[in-house]
Design an enzyme around this catalytic site. Sequence first.
Site, PDB file in Angstrom:
ATOM      1  N   ARG A 177       0.759  -1.180   0.113  1.00 46.70           N
ATOM      2  CA  ARG A 177       0.061  -0.062   0.001  1.00 46.70           C
ATOM      3  C   ARG A 177       0.963   1.402   0.018  1.00 46.70           C
ATOM      4  O   ARG A 177       0.297   2.416   0.517  1.00 46.70           O
ATOM      5  CB  ARG A 177      -1.064   0.183   1.126  1.00 46.70           C
ATOM      6  CG  ARG A 177      -2.047  -0.922   1.187  1.00 46.70           C
ATOM      7  CD  ARG A 177      -3.260  -0.686   2.092  1.00 46.70           C
ATOM      8  NE  ARG A 177      -4.199  -1.939   2.389  1.00 46.70           N
ATOM      9  CZ  ARG A 177      -4.262  -2.321   3.592  1.00 46.70           C
ATOM     10  NH1 ARG A 177      -3.646  -1.549   4.619  1.00 46.70           N
ATOM     11  NH2 ARG A 177      -5.152  -3.090   3.763  1.00 46.70           N
ATOM     12  N   ARG A 235      -3.532   5.925   0.253  1.00 51.61           N
ATOM     13  CA  ARG A 235      -4.234   6.837   0.767  1.00 51.61           C
ATOM     14  C   ARG A 235      -3.187   7.599   1.952  1.00 51.61           C
ATOM     15  O   ARG A 235      -3.603   8.611   2.411  1.00 51.61           O
ATOM     16  CB  ARG A 235      -5.140   6.347   1.897  1.00 51.61           C
ATOM     17  CG  ARG A 235      -6.262   5.830   0.756  1.00 51.61           C
ATOM     18  CD  ARG A 235      -7.185   4.974   1.722  1.00 51.61           C
ATOM     19  NE  ARG A 235      -6.679   3.577   2.062  1.00 51.61           N
ATOM     20  CZ  ARG A 235      -7.334   2.716   3.142  1.00 51.61           C
ATOM     21  NH1 ARG A 235      -8.344   3.112   3.777  1.00 51.61           N
ATOM     22  NH2 ARG A 235      -6.647   1.738   3.500  1.00 51.61           N
ATOM     23  N   ARG A 268      -6.857  11.055  -7.212  1.00 51.49           N
ATOM     24  CA  ARG A 268      -8.095  10.252  -7.227  1.00 51.49           C
ATOM     25  C   ARG A 268      -9.405  11.151  -6.953  1.00 51.49           C
ATOM     26  O   ARG A 268     -10.536  10.611  -6.937  1.00 51.49           O
ATOM     27  CB  ARG A 268      -7.979   9.331  -6.141  1.00 51.49           C
ATOM     28  CG  ARG A 268      -7.289   7.818  -6.225  1.00 51.49           C
ATOM     29  CD  ARG A 268      -8.268   6.724  -6.868  1.00 51.49           C
ATOM     30  NE  ARG A 268      -9.717   7.021  -6.458  1.00 51.49           N
ATOM     31  CZ  ARG A 268      -9.916   6.154  -5.423  1.00 51.49           C
ATOM     32  NH1 ARG A 268      -9.139   5.717  -4.670  1.00 51.49           N
ATOM     33  NH2 ARG A 268     -11.343   6.213  -5.133  1.00 51.49           N
ATOM     34  N   ASP A 291      -6.193  -3.259  -7.609  1.00 50.07           N
ATOM     35  CA  ASP A 291      -6.968  -3.880  -6.044  1.00 50.07           C
ATOM     36  C   ASP A 291      -7.250  -5.169  -6.669  1.00 50.07           C
ATOM     37  O   ASP A 291      -7.609  -5.867  -7.732  1.00 50.07           O
ATOM     38  CB  ASP A 291      -8.031  -3.019  -6.230  1.00 50.07           C
ATOM     39  CG  ASP A 291      -8.794  -3.425  -4.864  1.00 50.07           C
ATOM     40  OD1 ASP A 291      -8.713  -2.748  -3.898  1.00 50.07           O
ATOM     41  OD2 ASP A 291      -9.756  -4.646  -4.886  1.00 50.07           O
ATOM     42  N   TYR A 310     -14.945 -12.528   0.049  1.00 53.12           N
ATOM     43  CA  TYR A 310     -15.733 -11.546  -0.454  1.00 53.12           C
ATOM     44  C   TYR A 310     -17.049 -11.912  -1.081  1.00 53.12           C
ATOM     45  O   TYR A 310     -18.121 -11.424  -0.840  1.00 53.12           O
ATOM     46  CB  TYR A 310     -14.873 -10.413  -1.137  1.00 53.12           C
ATOM     47  CG  TYR A 310     -13.803  -9.809  -0.226  1.00 53.12           C
ATOM     48  CD1 TYR A 310     -14.110  -8.778   0.593  1.00 53.12           C
ATOM     49  CD2 TYR A 310     -12.525  -9.949  -0.454  1.00 53.12           C
ATOM     50  CE1 TYR A 310     -13.255  -8.235   1.470  1.00 53.12           C
ATOM     51  CE2 TYR A 310     -11.574  -9.244   0.121  1.00 53.12           C
ATOM     52  CZ  TYR A 310     -11.966  -8.415   1.147  1.00 53.12           C
ATOM     53  OH  TYR A 310     -10.861  -7.799   1.898  1.00 53.12           O
TER      54      TYR A 310
END
Length: 349
Positions: free
Chosen positions: A31, A35, A44, A80, A155
């Site tokens: 990562r 973010r 983004r 992702d 998921y």
Amino acid sequence: MPNNRRDLAEAPFLRAARGERPERTPVWFMRQAGRSLPEYHEVRAGAPMLRSCLTPDVAREITMQPVRRHGVDAAVLYSDIMVPLYAAGIELEITPGVGPVIAEPVRTRADVERLPELDPAALAPITEAVRLLTAELGEVPLIGFAGAPFTLASYLVEGAPSKTYERTKAMMLGDPETWNLLAAKLARMTSTFLRVQAEAGVDAVQVFDSWAGALSEREYRESVLPHTRAVFDSIGEFGVPRIHFGVGTGELLPAMAEAGVDVVGVDWRIPLDEAAARLRAAGIENPVVQGNLDPTVLFAGERVVERETARVLAEGKAAAGHIFNLGHGVLPNTDPAELTKLVDLVHRS
């Protein structure tokens, strides 16, 4: 098979992945493109995540940001683990503060049979993003990645992130035929996703089985390992290092290594020297490990960072090769300056 891969045999990251000891310990962060970086939020702004992943110019820029800022030894493709499902036409979204949410969870054999296969043509934006990146990265290797079948299944079956994986494990244990049908389909999808990246020119791949730590070793070996091995086998012909990582998987490390990997990612819960010992005890003579500084250490102050970094580097010497990383992804509130200082600290040590 076209060979678009650069000749980066002497890159520290790739040397360490081969079990060598380069002049400096290579470092990158899971990562690292994301973010924690203000420039990421600027790029983004207003764009859904999955659409950003499939916009080549955006994926290129976000992938490059931590290379420019931190001087890491490898870039990791901005993507992702849900991208192949999305590209195949499965209705889902990444909900802020929640994570992946599936419009129609997969609960029955009929649900599994309705799942589409992934057409490589749907991944043309990934190919273009890799092409753009390999032209810009110079001597810095590029890591491609994907999610492992169990984590993707969790998921799809749960419908959203879960703490217990009760529906997933109930299918796996109570309806193994449906489970194996689902896991095999997801293995093919993951293989397609990784092969597209490898054909486009990535220099290594990492497979995230993020939630495999919810399983016992017996469950993993019986119900998960065969499908994960099929994924790694599918990209063996490309000759790129294959990395496998999961969270809370200290008890599964030997089994995960048996999936056919070159580097075993280790989270912060188990020391790297203990991880190397477990891998050797399982018959892996020259284990290569990746990790494993606790991401929260970066909030604890300079002296703690220096102490814990020195410990991780010392423990990593027990393995044949060591790639420095965090024991999980960079936390969103991490000060980017701390990551830059950490790269410099590792390189100087």
